[in-house]
Design an enzyme around this catalytic site. Structure first.
Site, PDB file in Angstrom:
ATOM      1  N   THR A  13      55.917  72.310 -18.401  1.00 30.32           N
ATOM      2  CA  THR A  13      54.645  73.011 -18.199  1.00 30.32           C
ATOM      3  C   THR A  13      54.800  74.317 -17.435  1.00 30.32           C
ATOM      4  O   THR A  13      54.114  75.300 -17.734  1.00 30.32           O
ATOM      5  CB  THR A  13      53.684  72.067 -17.424  1.00 30.32           C
ATOM      6  N   ASP A  57      60.792  70.002 -24.020  1.00 32.87           N
ATOM      7  CA  ASP A  57      59.783  69.208 -23.298  1.00 32.87           C
ATOM      8  C   ASP A  57      60.558  68.028 -22.719  1.00 32.87           C
ATOM      9  O   ASP A  57      61.410  67.447 -23.397  1.00 32.87           O
ATOM     10  CB  ASP A  57      58.707  68.718 -24.265  1.00 32.87           C
ATOM     11  N   SER A  59      60.111  65.072 -22.349  1.00 31.80           N
ATOM     12  CA  SER A  59      60.089  63.803 -23.095  1.00 31.80           C
ATOM     13  C   SER A  59      61.225  63.760 -24.112  1.00 31.80           C
ATOM     14  O   SER A  59      61.571  62.694 -24.613  1.00 31.80           O
ATOM     15  CB  SER A  59      58.757  63.633 -23.824  1.00 31.80           C
ATOM     16  N   ASP A  90      57.767  65.066 -16.511  1.00 37.37           N
ATOM     17  CA  ASP A  90      57.732  63.694 -17.034  1.00 37.37           C
ATOM     18  C   ASP A  90      59.036  62.921 -16.831  1.00 37.37           C
ATOM     19  O   ASP A  90      59.010  61.746 -16.473  1.00 37.37           O
ATOM     20  CB  ASP A  90      57.349  63.701 -18.524  1.00 37.37           C
ATOM     21  N   THR A 276      63.717  45.879  -8.860  1.00 38.77           N
ATOM     22  CA  THR A 276      62.340  45.416  -8.685  1.00 38.77           C
ATOM     23  C   THR A 276      61.319  46.326  -9.387  1.00 38.77           C
ATOM     24  O   THR A 276      61.525  47.534  -9.489  1.00 38.77           O
ATOM     25  CB  THR A 276      61.953  45.293  -7.192  1.00 38.77           C
ATOM     26  N   GLN A 277      60.238  45.711  -9.841  1.00 35.52           N
ATOM     27  CA  GLN A 277      59.143  46.488 -10.443  1.00 35.52           C
ATOM     28  C   GLN A 277      58.325  47.204  -9.367  1.00 35.52           C
ATOM     29  O   GLN A 277      57.534  48.096  -9.676  1.00 35.52           O
ATOM     30  CB  GLN A 277      58.200  45.558 -11.214  1.00 35.52           C
ATOM     31  N   CYS A 278      58.487  46.776  -8.117  1.00 36.38           N
ATOM     32  CA  CYS A 278      57.709  47.401  -7.036  1.00 36.38           C
ATOM     33  C   CYS A 278      58.229  48.818  -6.777  1.00 36.38           C
ATOM     34  O   CYS A 278      59.405  49.096  -6.960  1.00 36.38           O
ATOM     35  CB  CYS A 278      57.847  46.606  -5.740  1.00 36.38           C
TER      36      CYS A 278
HETATM   37  N1  ASP Z   1      55.275  67.387 -20.912  1.00 32.32           N
HETATM   38  C1  ASP Z   1      55.749  68.174 -19.808  1.00 32.32           C
HETATM   39  C2  ASP Z   1      57.198  67.818 -19.576  1.00 32.32           C
HETATM   40  O1  ASP Z   1      57.525  66.896 -18.893  1.00 32.32           O
HETATM   41  C3  ASP Z   1      54.945  67.947 -18.615  1.00 32.32           C
HETATM   42  C4  ASP Z   1      55.344  68.732 -17.398  1.00 32.32           C
HETATM   43  O2  ASP Z   1      56.106  69.670 -17.435  1.00 32.32           O
HETATM   44  O3  ASP Z   1      54.838  68.408 -16.341  1.00 32.32           O
HETATM   45  O4  ASP Z   1      58.031  68.479 -20.109  1.00 32.32           O
END
Ligand code: ASP
Length: 341
Positions: A13, A57, A59, A90, A276-278
């Site tokens: 972003t 990105d 992701s 992310d 742990t999930q915590c």
């Molecule tokens: N979708 C974006 C990413 O992780 C969100 C961000 O930059 O905060 O690349």
């Protein structure tokens, strides 16, 4: 001589701008960064920048791209005093964790940051994040970097990268590090938390490990999980290690069929790391009978490691360690301050 910092824009972003035609976010030409952040010209150190092409990105991040990032840092290591990696939020914790294991003999800061709102928007959090990250990356005292670590700076805190988790998709404070104190807190002053910063001088030559083995799985337990689902996961072809996200302090069901499945997988050579999930606290498999069973079967304790660090540590160890035994020994060690032992 002026200090020099390299900004590496990978995507996310922070580097986006509004497309006037479609009104959606598209990447801006990163060579124009000085136009967007005029403050860059006012530092008493030099700032250069380079951008991934194409940008990613976060992701879409993967081990290959982590290696590409590590290679850029390696080939510029001697030219710069510090590095700021601009990255989507992310999966920033995964990349920072992976890089922390991949870099060897690090004596310069590698500071990740990004933003929730693009640099081009008026209320952006990106400008302050970038400016402070640069300040930290250029900070030296008596010729020694203040923070020679892979870290994440976001909003007002600097964290050890492999201790972080993104926990908020909206707030400017998007990351937390519940099991390790901040390395610095930022207000009017940048207050470094020196006792918690890794500042043991590394003597050897800097290098970046360039092999990551992604035959690592993640299974989060939940009440009612079907055993056939679990069996399918455990029988994944090529799977070498599994991060098992358990309840509380490392607890799992006591159901015999469940335990037999884990036992069989371990006996067949699968490395299982109990996490742990915590968000805070540690796995302590001796606390409850529900954890003791796992321990007796040869499941490893992840102690207070994050899931992000657990996955990337296993990928790093499997990619760079000679024997399974060595991988196991290293799981019980803190390699880069990722666990408290
Ligand atoms: N979708 C974006 C990413 O992780 C969100 C961000 O930059 O905060 O690349």
């Amino acid at each position: 001589m002026k200090r020099k910092v390299l900004i590496i824009y990978t995507g996310g972003t922070i580097g986006m701008a509004n497309d006037p035609e479609t009104n959606s976010l598209i990447p801006f030409d990163f060579s124009m960064i000085e136009e967007k952040v005029v403050e860059l010209k006012r530092f008493d150190f030099e700032v250069d920048s380079t951008s991934f092409s194409p940008i990613v990105d976060s992701s879409d991040m993967n081990p290959e791209i982590w290696i590409k990032l590590g290679t850029i840092i390696e080939s510029n290591y001697h030219k710069y005093d510090g590095f700021v990696v601009l990255h989507g939020t992310d999966t920033m914790s995964y990349t920072a964790s992976a890089l922390s294991f991949m870099v060897q003999n690090l004596s310069k800061p590698i500071v990740f940051t990004g933003s929730q709102l693009p640099l081009s928007t008026i209320r952006t959090d990106g400008k302050e994040n970038l400016i402070t990250a640069l300040d930290i990356a250029s900070s030296y005292e008596n010729g020694v970097a203040k923070v020679p670590e892979v870290c994440i700076f976001f909003q007002d805190k600097l964290f050890r990268g492999n201790r972080t988790t993104k926990y908020n998709a909206e707030h400017f404070r998007a990351f937390r590090s519940d099991n390790y104190p901040p390395l610095a807190e930022v207000g009017i002053h940048i207050k470094y938390n020196d006792p918690y910063i890794h500042n043991v001088s590394e003597n050897g030559d800097f290098s970046v490990a360039k092999k990551m083995d992604n035959n690592v799985g993640l299974l989060k337990l939940y009440p009612g999980m079907s055993l056939s689902f679990m069996e399918t996961v455990l029988q994944t072809p090529g799977l070498k290690a599994l991060v098992l996200e358990t309840f509380g302090s490392g607890n799992a069901p006591t159901d015999k069929s469940f335990l037999n499945m884990i036992d069989k997988a371990v006996r067949n050579g699968l490395i299982i790391l109990n996490v742990t999930q915590c968000l805070a606290g540690s796995v302590a498999m001796r606390t409850y009978a529900t954890g003791v069973h796992l321990l007796e079967m040869g499941v490893f304790s992840g102690a207070d490691i994050t899931t992000e660090a657990a996955i990337t540590k296993l990928m790093y160890l499997l990619g760079n360690t000679l024997s399974v035994e060595e991988v196991k020994i290293n799981l019980n060690k803190s390699l880069k301050g990722e666990i408290y032992i």
